[in-house]
Design an enzyme around this catalytic site. Structure first.
Site, mmCIF file in Angstrom:
data_model
loop_
_atom_site.group_PDB
_atom_site.id
_atom_site.type_symbol
_atom_site.label_atom_id
_atom_site.label_comp_id
_atom_site.label_asym_id
_atom_site.label_seq_id
_atom_site.Cartn_x
_atom_site.Cartn_y
_atom_site.Cartn_z
ATOM 1 N N MET A 1 9.538 24.424 -2.750
ATOM 2 C CA MET A 1 8.746 23.410 -3.348
ATOM 3 C C MET A 1 9.391 22.702 -4.145
ATOM 4 O O MET A 1 9.307 21.293 -4.049
ATOM 5 C CB MET A 1 7.434 24.305 -4.292
ATOM 6 N N TYR B 1 13.527 31.938 0.938
ATOM 7 C CA TYR B 1 12.555 32.538 1.543
ATOM 8 C C TYR B 1 12.358 32.759 2.905
ATOM 9 O O TYR B 1 12.772 31.865 3.931
ATOM 10 C CB TYR B 1 11.191 31.660 1.225
ATOM 11 N N LYS C 1 0.873 -0.962 -0.004
ATOM 12 C CA LYS C 1 -0.023 -0.256 0.025
ATOM 13 C C LYS C 1 0.874 1.181 -0.144
ATOM 14 O O LYS C 1 2.017 1.249 0.121
ATOM 15 C CB LYS C 1 -0.975 0.040 1.263
ATOM 16 N N ARG D 1 -10.698 0.865 14.575
ATOM 17 C CA ARG D 1 -10.645 1.267 13.411
ATOM 18 C C ARG D 1 -11.780 0.429 12.454
ATOM 19 O O ARG D 1 -12.631 0.512 12.832
ATOM 20 C CB ARG D 1 -9.092 1.150 12.848
HETATM 21 C C1 LIG Z 1 -0.312 -1.320 6.888
HETATM 22 C C2 LIG Z 1 -0.764 -2.549 7.634
HETATM 23 C C3 LIG Z 1 0.104 -3.707 7.708
HETATM 24 C C4 LIG Z 1 1.398 -3.554 7.649
HETATM 25 O O1 LIG Z 1 2.087 -2.813 8.828
HETATM 26 P P1 LIG Z 1 3.736 -2.679 9.173
HETATM 27 O O2 LIG Z 1 3.574 -1.988 10.485
HETATM 28 O O3 LIG Z 1 4.285 -1.681 7.991
HETATM 29 O O4 LIG Z 1 4.369 -4.006 8.998
HETATM 30 C C5 LIG Z 1 -0.540 -4.684 8.244
HETATM 31 N N1 LIG Z 1 -1.825 -5.062 8.576
HETATM 32 C C6 LIG Z 1 -2.788 -3.836 8.184
HETATM 33 C C7 LIG Z 1 -3.909 -3.914 8.627
HETATM 34 C C8 LIG Z 1 -2.073 -2.555 7.653
HETATM 35 O O5 LIG Z 1 -3.144 -1.740 7.716
#
Ligand SMILES: *Cc1c(COP(=O)(O)O)cnc(C)c1O
Length: 384
Positions: A324, A276, A38, A137
């Protein structure tokens, strides 16, 4: 087209990535292994990272946050399983089927919808039911399980969840793991409730990096680490906990190096202002290098007048505000700096290392955020 050099680029070490996977799979032998890609593979570049992972036969799953990321994985050539950790909009149910993605489920509306669509196309769907154990969550509570069980049984394409999962709130932030123990006991309790409602899952998974490294009892049938794959410890506390239990310190090596070049060298008189807001004023004659990297690229503006980059193996302090697209560094005391000299923003040169941890300390955040915010526009290159 004439060959163009990039003003800045990211190098990804295949060797480091495979080595980190080797370390983690040694900690969780015989488990399904999911790699989290991700957030553009934690800023490494999802397409490039997936290309490297295609060569690694130990990896069973990729985990992503969104349907868009899942599609990128498929387009990069990934044919094995994909677990979608984030929400899916109801209108994307058909895309889940088309791209053969396994969604995490925590909304009954979504489960109904995907069941209906999959039945219509005579397909089956592997869903992963997310259980609420205390992170508050995504996830369903004990009293929801019965209602979900009803939906599972209603659709031929579903029948029961393929997996049950949860996520820990407080493993990486502390060396005190009482809350993680509590969540684990909640997870077991909810699994029993699922079994009682005849929806016992085939696999269970709970472990991100910290849990994978520290707690064998969280591994179940699959682990799903992220940050450690890329060569970083989740936190100092995780590292400390691991060391206190007699673990080795060199499990991981960073995969990513971020580089640029000096595109102008300038000699300034004493008392000159830089950038700046005139926040920096020279106290002697100074030599300044201009680097075409700024906050647009993910170099946080809060590091203005704080951090440094590496030039010829030496520290060149950042002077004035980060702009930037540009920043200025002091190269007065570094010999032999030439126009288009390489500089390292993240990575090592000679005996110096700038890690994402160090940049995170400078800007008051965590290594995850430093990596995840590296712009997707930066050119990425896979190296040995
Ligand atoms: C991002 C995530 C992980 C991985 O977490 P790390 O701390 O980067 O290893 C595992 N499970 C879920 C549900 C996540 O959102």
């Amino acid at each position: 087209m004439p060959p163009t050099r990039k003003l800045q680029w990211i190098e990804l070490s295949q060797k480091a990535l495979h080595n980190n996977i080797q370390s983690l799979t040694t900690l969780a032998p015989d488990k399904l292994f999911a790699v989290c890609v991700k957030a553009n593979a934690y800023g490494h570049g999802i397409t490039e990272t997936v290309k490297i992972l295609l060569e690694n036969h130990r990896v069973n799953y990729l985990t992503v946050h969104s349907m868009r990321e899942a599609i990128k994985c498929r387009r990069a050539g990934w044919r094995k399983q994909i677990l979608l950790l984030g929400p899916v909009e109801l209108c994307d149910s058909d895309a889940v089927l088309e791209f053969d993605v396994e969604p995490i489920v925590f909304n009954r509306e979504f489960l109904e919808n995907i069941g209906k669509r999959a039945d219509k196309f005579n397909r089956t769907v592997k869903t992963h039911l997310k259980l609420e154990t205390g992170t508050n969550r995504q996830g369903i509570t004990e009293k929801d399980i019965e209602k979900f069980a009803v939906v599972y049984k209603k659709y031929k394409s579903l029948q029961k969840p393929y997996a049950a999962s949860t996520h820990f709130a407080n493993i990486e932030d502390t060396t005190n793991h009482e809350y993680a123990e509590y969540q684990l006991s909640q997870f077991h309790k909810l699994l029993d409730v699922m079994t009682a409602h005849n929806i016992k899952p085939e696999i269970r998974h709970t472990a991100s990096s910290a849990a994978t490294i520290l707690f064998g009892k969280t591994h179940f049938e699959m682990v799903r680490p992220g940050i450690s794959i890329y060569g970083y410890w989740p936190s100092k506390e995780t590292y400390l906990s691991h060391k206190l239990e007699g673990g080795t310190n060199n499990l991981f090596e960073p995969v990513l190096t971020w580089k640029s070049r000096i595109t102008q060298i300038k000699n300034l008189e004493t008392d000159s202002f830089i950038s700046y807001g005139c926040t920096y004023q020279t106290t002697t004659k100074s030599k300044i290098g201009i680097i075409p990297v700024g906050y647009y690229d993910g170099y946080d503006r809060s590091i203005s007048n704080k951090g440094y980059v590496l030039v010829n193996g030496k520290r060149a302090p950042i002077r004035g505000r980060i702009c930037m697209n540009l920043m200025m560094v002091d190269i007065s005391d570094i010999p032999k700096v030439t126009l288009e000299n390489e500089v390292t923003l993240i990575g090592s040169e000679k005996n110096e290392i700038i890690s994402a941890n160090k940049i995170a300390d400078w800007s008051g955040t965590i290594n995850y955020e430093i990596l995840a915010r590296l712009s997707g526009e930066i050119y990425r290159e896979i190296v040995l």
